[in-house]
Design a protein around this motif. Structure first.
Motif, mmCIF file in Angstrom:
data_model
loop_
_atom_site.group_PDB
_atom_site.id
_atom_site.type_symbol
_atom_site.label_atom_id
_atom_site.label_comp_id
_atom_site.label_asym_id
_atom_site.label_seq_id
_atom_site.Cartn_x
_atom_site.Cartn_y
_atom_site.Cartn_z
ATOM 1 N N GLU A 14 4.605 8.284 8.547
ATOM 2 C CA GLU A 14 3.567 7.609 8.548
ATOM 3 C C GLU A 14 3.439 6.755 7.209
ATOM 4 O O GLU A 14 3.735 7.136 6.331
ATOM 5 C CB GLU A 14 2.501 8.641 8.658
ATOM 6 N N VAL A 15 3.286 5.661 7.635
ATOM 7 C CA VAL A 15 2.917 4.619 6.408
ATOM 8 C C VAL A 15 1.768 4.114 6.273
ATOM 9 O O VAL A 15 1.297 3.608 7.422
ATOM 10 C CB VAL A 15 4.074 3.330 6.340
ATOM 11 N N GLN A 16 0.940 4.128 5.205
ATOM 12 C CA GLN A 16 -0.377 3.434 5.269
ATOM 13 C C GLN A 16 -0.460 2.471 4.096
ATOM 14 O O GLN A 16 0.286 2.304 3.095
ATOM 15 C CB GLN A 16 -1.361 4.578 4.811
ATOM 16 N N PHE A 17 -1.331 1.442 4.360
ATOM 17 C CA PHE A 17 -1.878 0.408 3.386
ATOM 18 C C PHE A 17 -3.468 0.760 3.111
ATOM 19 O O PHE A 17 -4.082 0.986 4.216
ATOM 20 C CB PHE A 17 -1.697 -0.865 3.898
ATOM 21 N N PRO A 18 -3.650 0.492 1.684
ATOM 22 C CA PRO A 18 -5.358 0.753 1.689
ATOM 23 C C PRO A 18 -6.140 -0.369 2.232
ATOM 24 O O PRO A 18 -5.521 -1.669 2.170
ATOM 25 C CB PRO A 18 -5.202 0.871 0.187
ATOM 26 N N PRO A 48 -7.665 3.704 4.359
ATOM 27 C CA PRO A 48 -6.364 3.541 4.516
ATOM 28 C C PRO A 48 -6.094 3.177 6.204
ATOM 29 O O PRO A 48 -6.833 3.420 7.112
ATOM 30 C CB PRO A 48 -5.624 4.588 4.422
ATOM 31 N N ILE A 49 -5.079 2.117 6.196
ATOM 32 C CA ILE A 49 -4.833 1.628 7.606
ATOM 33 C C ILE A 49 -3.115 2.139 7.943
ATOM 34 O O ILE A 49 -2.492 2.033 7.060
ATOM 35 C CB ILE A 49 -4.883 -0.023 7.541
ATOM 36 N N THR A 50 -3.529 2.688 8.909
ATOM 37 C CA THR A 50 -1.963 3.350 9.257
ATOM 38 C C THR A 50 -1.068 2.295 10.074
ATOM 39 O O THR A 50 -1.346 1.744 10.993
ATOM 40 C CB THR A 50 -2.245 4.591 10.241
ATOM 41 N N VAL A 51 -0.096 1.897 9.280
ATOM 42 C CA VAL A 51 0.811 0.908 9.791
ATOM 43 C C VAL A 51 1.959 1.276 10.452
ATOM 44 O O VAL A 51 2.519 0.861 11.491
ATOM 45 C CB VAL A 51 1.072 -0.028 8.529
ATOM 46 N N VAL A 79 9.079 0.349 0.402
ATOM 47 C CA VAL A 79 7.853 -0.318 1.078
ATOM 48 C C VAL A 79 7.022 -1.033 0.122
ATOM 49 O O VAL A 79 6.807 -0.691 -1.119
ATOM 50 C CB VAL A 79 6.928 0.949 1.629
ATOM 51 N N PRO A 80 6.362 -2.360 0.524
ATOM 52 C CA PRO A 80 5.957 -3.122 -0.682
ATOM 53 C C PRO A 80 4.676 -2.505 -0.934
ATOM 54 O O PRO A 80 3.831 -1.933 -0.046
ATOM 55 C CB PRO A 80 5.744 -4.581 0.206
ATOM 56 N N ALA A 81 4.336 -2.654 -2.282
ATOM 57 C CA ALA A 81 2.997 -2.060 -2.695
ATOM 58 C C ALA A 81 1.899 -3.114 -2.110
ATOM 59 O O ALA A 81 2.200 -4.019 -1.868
ATOM 60 C CB ALA A 81 2.951 -2.116 -4.407
ATOM 61 N N PRO A 82 1.009 -2.345 -1.797
ATOM 62 C CA PRO A 82 0.228 -1.180 -2.121
ATOM 63 C C PRO A 82 0.478 -0.138 -0.846
ATOM 64 O O PRO A 82 -0.067 0.738 -0.976
ATOM 65 C CB PRO A 82 -1.331 -1.509 -2.234
ATOM 66 N N GLY A 83 1.447 -0.537 -0.166
ATOM 67 C CA GLY A 83 1.837 0.581 0.846
ATOM 68 C C GLY A 83 2.263 1.706 0.490
ATOM 69 O O GLY A 83 3.043 1.676 -0.669
ATOM 70 N N LYS A 84 2.154 2.687 1.331
ATOM 71 C CA LYS A 84 2.653 4.172 0.892
ATOM 72 C C LYS A 84 3.366 4.865 1.980
ATOM 73 O O LYS A 84 2.641 4.863 3.098
ATOM 74 C CB LYS A 84 1.657 5.066 0.149
ATOM 75 N N ILE A 85 4.415 5.569 1.839
ATOM 76 C CA ILE A 85 4.767 6.530 2.949
ATOM 77 C C ILE A 85 3.952 7.857 2.699
ATOM 78 O O ILE A 85 3.896 8.333 1.781
ATOM 79 C CB ILE A 85 6.174 6.887 2.732
ATOM 80 N N THR A 86 3.039 8.219 3.616
ATOM 81 C CA THR A 86 2.305 9.085 3.519
ATOM 82 C C THR A 86 2.669 10.453 3.891
ATOM 83 O O THR A 86 2.152 11.569 3.512
ATOM 84 C CB THR A 86 0.616 8.913 3.946
ATOM 85 N N SER A 87 3.370 10.583 4.839
ATOM 86 C CA SER A 87 3.912 11.703 5.461
ATOM 87 C C SER A 87 5.292 11.657 6.206
ATOM 88 O O SER A 87 5.467 10.270 6.601
ATOM 89 C CB SER A 87 2.978 12.654 6.256
ATOM 90 N N GLY A 88 6.122 12.591 6.744
ATOM 91 C CA GLY A 88 7.104 12.501 7.330
ATOM 92 C C GLY A 88 8.351 12.609 6.558
ATOM 93 O O GLY A 88 8.219 12.765 5.117
ATOM 94 N N GLU A 89 9.530 12.885 7.288
ATOM 95 C CA GLU A 89 10.689 12.927 6.500
ATOM 96 C C GLU A 89 11.790 11.860 7.064
ATOM 97 O O GLU A 89 11.735 11.616 8.401
ATOM 98 C CB GLU A 89 11.184 14.261 6.231
#
Lengths: 294, 337, 326
Positions: free
Chosen positions: B8-12, B17-20, B55-65
């Motif tokens: 799961e990757v999200q951007f603020p 947050p927006i789940t991308v 992942v380009p900022a401000p995006g973040k990998i929020t979960s998963g492996e």
């Protein structure tokens, strides 16, 4: 397809993000305006805010410390420093505004010509280059020495000094967008040169020019004060901040307020205009945004 | 080889947050070409960057492996991941024009990777190695090209240089290619795709081929994953997928292609109505619902469908896949020449 | 509509454009890039000519020459039978363009209604009070709702922007439109919508299109005639059906073989063509394609082949065209 970040996310997402940011007022612009607006009000309403004449000499009142009657004290001719400071703001702002108006007018004109016509570019380009090789203030002194001290001449010399930057800024935008696809598209619809330039291309230069002009304004205030300090600017007895400081040199030890108050005013005016310029630049260039947030 | 689980990757965003990338699980085996198809904004390029932890900022990998040979790439520290980047996992970006630094020579940029990952090598060994790789990816007169700058090269050769950079370390196990041929002309595209297939077979590496072009996938991939609005909507082996795509989106994509043999000239092409939804404002339920020809209000708007296994290795994310009629694909014959 | 003589909308004769390339500060003289080197074609009303070729072959330059965005170095252009010598407002009304990149071709600080009003103002097409209605009509014709008019381009999706671009082109009632890769910058699921729109407009308004594309499947679908360009020359020109049934020029064959079939059932060996396009600044002698041509013989290096008929309106420029099996 490009590596443009717009391709990572749907564009509506990006426009909602960057679009909203772009037009949200930048903290520095707000801070600068909070300082500048009182200064402008002070200058505009100087004659309502004080009934004292900045020029009336009263030897009995000379070098009085700040008091209720004279909040900023009086100078060595007994003139009220508050009144002189307020009217001084008029001079500074008049010089700044006048010179930037002229700079904008001629800068945009020459910039457009320079960006649009290759031959004119060569001539105007050399002209701006030759102006820019002189250290600014030294050139200002030279011009003033040649045409004599007066407020109008200060405006003219500031304009001459600052115009190359605006010409270059406008020219850069014109050259950048001259062959842009939207310009080509407008051309195929039948839009003529004049309309292309003034409706399609110039608005793209408005932002950068605004930034330049706010820096130029600050610089004009500084140059006016500097020239007046040297006796080359607004001639006495007009209450220019620069000549007030110059006069106050002899009384640094006995009357601190004489030099401190105009000094603070210059600092505040220049600081506020630079803050606005920096803020505007950050608003126009989102990449610098993180530094711009206060 | 590589296994992505529930990524799961999200951007603020302005309102939360927006789940991308949402609930994405995928694996690529040794020696396999996985084609990833999707439109711009569906998250396919971001997936490539997530694998490289870029992942380009401000995006973040929020979960998963992301398991690579058993190690979770997401828990490695920065120096460990750098060891893997460009060494065991390489990425080739879409623009051969901008992915190379214009102020360094080609040779410089190829050997730079070696300088990072093989510091013990001598300078002339690095040069030799680079020349070998350049020759292997089909660059003619590599010793001449070695000292040239990117602007002196054509798009096809630049793409080959990028491939050399990706392969130079010699033990690439996973190659991620993001739209590697989109910017190229058709005759050059054919050459580059051929090179990919050949290199992949030679090195037995896994290849993640990201593209929006179904024909590229059809011609190269072993398995295909289709993404829509940040989610995988269908995964299958390439033959069954093109034979009978089950997700309405995949079907729409395939139908909308103009095909010389199967459609009368100047006739209307079947379309997918509407546009890609805004990720910041996804509807409840299936994100494809309002563009879907099969969608039914009560079934599709309440819950987000899950990825279900339809038959061996064919997964689809659609509530209604059982009811969808068989795909009437007029298989085009080989182009007559 | 009773046209007695069926004359082409656009006739192009021996179009030439050479760019000067300054070599360097130290070298004397300039080098010529022969971007477009003597091409001719006609387009009839309601018909589409597709111009196909790889990047750098001169197809976009051709478009700009026809639109008078670039000066000709030679040749003539006739629009509705009249020689075009300069870009008069009348000319600009008759000939329009749809651009490749809908992100770059709309003035970003104009609202959609300003973009669409501009051609009406410039050409003084309808009285000011009717312009509003005209804009609504044009938007409806391209399948956009009227509330789009008060939006800025960046608020629209790629497909919507391209529709606005098409609306601008048709708002002046042209007879001829140049479509320069009109869908290649769009998402796959949007392309078919735009193609359908272009086909509808052509049918309803009897428009002639010059359709520039590198996508052969697309070209096969939309065009009536195909012209293949290589290094500034047309190497083959044929009715679309004939062309795809049996291209004659080795380059056309290679192009067709390189284009991928969207089906895994018939995978094929790629690489029908080795090497890369020669530089337009330094053309090979004789046939321009001979450096990559599998059939090249000695003659090809000496004599440049010209377009000649191989039957049925099918033209090809190749010395060995008769030996090529269909």
């Amino acid at each position: 397809m490009s590596t443009d970040p717009a391709h990572i996310l749907p564009e509506s997402f990006w426009s909602s993000l960057s679009g909203a940011r772009r037009f949200r007022l930048n903290g520095m612009v707000v801070a600068g305006s909070l300082i500048l607006i009182p200064l402008v009000l002070m200058a505009v309403f100087a004659s309502f805010l004080t009934f004292l004449d900045p020029l009336s000499i009263d030897a009995s009142q000379k070098l009085l410390a700040p008091s209720w009657a004279h909040p900023f004290g009086t100078d060595h001719f007994g003139r009220d420093v508050l009144a002189r400071t307020m009217y001084g703001a008029q001079i500074s702002l008049r010089v700044g505004f006048g010179s930037m108006l002229l700079t904008a007018l001629f800068g945009i004109l020459f910039g457009v010509i320079s960006g649009w016509y290759n031959l004119a570019d060569v001539i105007i380009g050399r002209f701006t280059d030759s102006l820019m090789i002189f250290p600014g203030f030294v050139l200002a002194i030279m011009i003033m020495a040649a045409i004599g001290p007066s407020e109008l001449n200060v405006i003219i010399s500031v304009t001459v000094l600052y115009i190359p930057r605006v010409i270059r800024t406008v020219r850069a935008s014109v050259v950048e967008f001259r062959d842009a696809e939207f310009v080509e598209a407008a051309r195929t619809v039948g839009v003529g040169d004049f309309r292309l330039l003034f409706l399609h291309i110039l608005p793209k230069a408005a932002g950068p020019v605004m930034v330049q002009l706010s820096f130029g304004f600050a610089w004009a205030v500084l140059v006016e004060a500097g020239l007046s300090f040297l006796g080359l600017g607004t001639p006495p007895p007009a209450p220019s901040w620069g000549s007030m400081i110059s006069d106050a040199r002899d009384f640094i030890r006995s009357a601190w307020w004489l030099i401190t108050i105009p000094g603070c005013m210059i600092t505040l005016a220049v600081l506020s205009l630079n803050l606005i310029g920096d803020g505007l630049r950050d608003m126009l260039d989102p990449r610098l945004q993180s530094r711009g947030e206060l | 080889m590589i296994e992505i689980q529930n990524l799961e990757v999200q951007f603020p965003g302005d309102s939360g947050p927006i789940t991308v990338i949402d609930d994405l699980s995928l694996s690529i085996g040794k020696g396999e070409i996985l084609g990833l198809v999707g439109e711009s904004g569906c998250g396919k390029s971001l997936l490539a960057k997530s694998i490289m932890r870029l992942v380009p900022a401000p995006g973040k990998i929020t979960s998963g492996e992301i398991l690579f040979n058993g190690d979770d790439l997401l828990t490695l520290d920065e120096s460990e991941i750098q060891c893997i980047r460009g060494n065991q996992i390489s990425i080739i970006l879409q623009e051969p024009m901008t992915s190379l630094n214009p102020v360094f020579t080609v040779g410089n940029q190829i050997t730079e990777v070696l300088a990072i990952h093989r510091p013990e090598m001598k300078k002339n060994e690095r040069r030799q190695r680079a020349l070998d790789v350049m020759k292997r990816v089909g660059i003619e007169s590599p010793d001449l090209r070695f000292d040239q700058y990117p602007h002196e090269l054509s798009g096809g050769i630049r793409q080959r240089v990028l491939i050399s950079i990706a392969l130079i370390c010699g033990d690439v196990q996973l190659l991620v290619a993001d739209e590697p041929t989109t910017a190229l002309d058709v005759t050059i595209q054919a050459q580059i795709l051929d090179l990919f297939v050949q290199l992949q077979a030679e090195h037995q590496m896994a290849l993640l081929l990201i593209t929006h072009d179904l024909s590229v996938i059809a011609q190269t991939a072993h398995r295909v994953a289709v993404m829509y609005a940040g989610r995988l909507v269908e995964i299958a082996d390439v033959a069954p997928l093109f034979e009978n795509p089950l997700h309405p989106y995949t079907r729409g994509l395939m139908r909308s292609l103009p095909q010389i043999e199967t459609r009368p000239r100047k006739s209307h092409l079947p379309t997918i109505p509407g546009t890609v939804p805004n990720l910041a404002d996804l509807p409840a339920g299936c994100p494809f619902f309002d563009r879907c020809e099969y969608g039914r209000e009560e079934a599709c708007t309440s819950t987000v469908p899950r990825l279900e296994e339809v038959s061996d290795g064919h997964w689809v994310r659609c509530h209604l896949w059982r009811e969808i009629p068989r795909f009437a694909s007029a298989t085009p014959t080989a182009r007559s020449l | 509509m009773t046209s007695i003589v069926k004359a082409p909308v656009l006739e192009v004769r021996n179009l030439v454009k050479h760019f000067d390339l300054r070599r360097s500060w130290f070298q004397q003289g300039t080098q010529k890039v022969r971007a477009v080197d003597g091409i001719s074609f006609d387009i009839m009303a309601g018909k589409t000519l597709a111009l196909v070729g790889e990047s750098g072959c001169g197809k976009s330059t051709t478009a700009k020459l026809i639109l008078k965005l670039l000066q000709l170095d030679g040749g003539e252009i006739y629009l509705n039978g009249e020689l075009v010598s300069e870009a008069t407002p009348e000319f600009r009304r008759k000939i329009q363009m749809v651009f490749q990149d809908p992100y770059a071709s709309l003035t970003p600080h104009f609202k959609v209604k300003s973009i669409l009003r501009e051609p009406l103002v410039v050409h003084d097409i309808c009285p000011p009070q009717e312009r509003q209605n005209h804009i609504q009509d044009v938007l409806a014709a391209v399948g956009l709702s009227s509330d789009i008019a008060s939006r800025y381009p960046h608020e629209l999706s790629g497909g919507q922007r391209q529709r606005v671009g098409i609306a601008r082109a048709i708002s002046v009632n042209p007879t001829f439109i140049v479509c320069d890769e009109p869908v290649s910058a769009l998402d796959v699921s949007i392309r078919a919508q735009i193609i359908n729109l272009l086909l509808d407009l052509q049918e309803n308004r009897n428009l002639a299109y010059l359709f520039i594309s590198h996508d052969l499947d697309l070209v096969a679908h939309v065009s009536d005639t195909v012209a293949v360009m290589y290094l500034g020359k047309i190497v083959e020109k044929a009715p679309t059906g004939d062309f795809f049934a049996g291209p004659k020029h080795p380059y056309s064959k290679a192009l067709l073989a390189s284009s991928l079939v969207p089906h895994p059932g018939n995978r094929k060996q790629f690489v029908p063509l080795v090497g890369e396009v020669a530089s337009a600044a330094n053309l090979p002698s004789g046939c321009r394609f001979r450096t990559r041509c599998p059939l090249a013989i000695d003659k090809c290096a000496v004599i440049e082949p010209t377009l000649r008929s191989v039957g049925n309106g099918h033209l090809a420029a190749c010395h060995r065209v008769d030996e090529i099996e269909p």
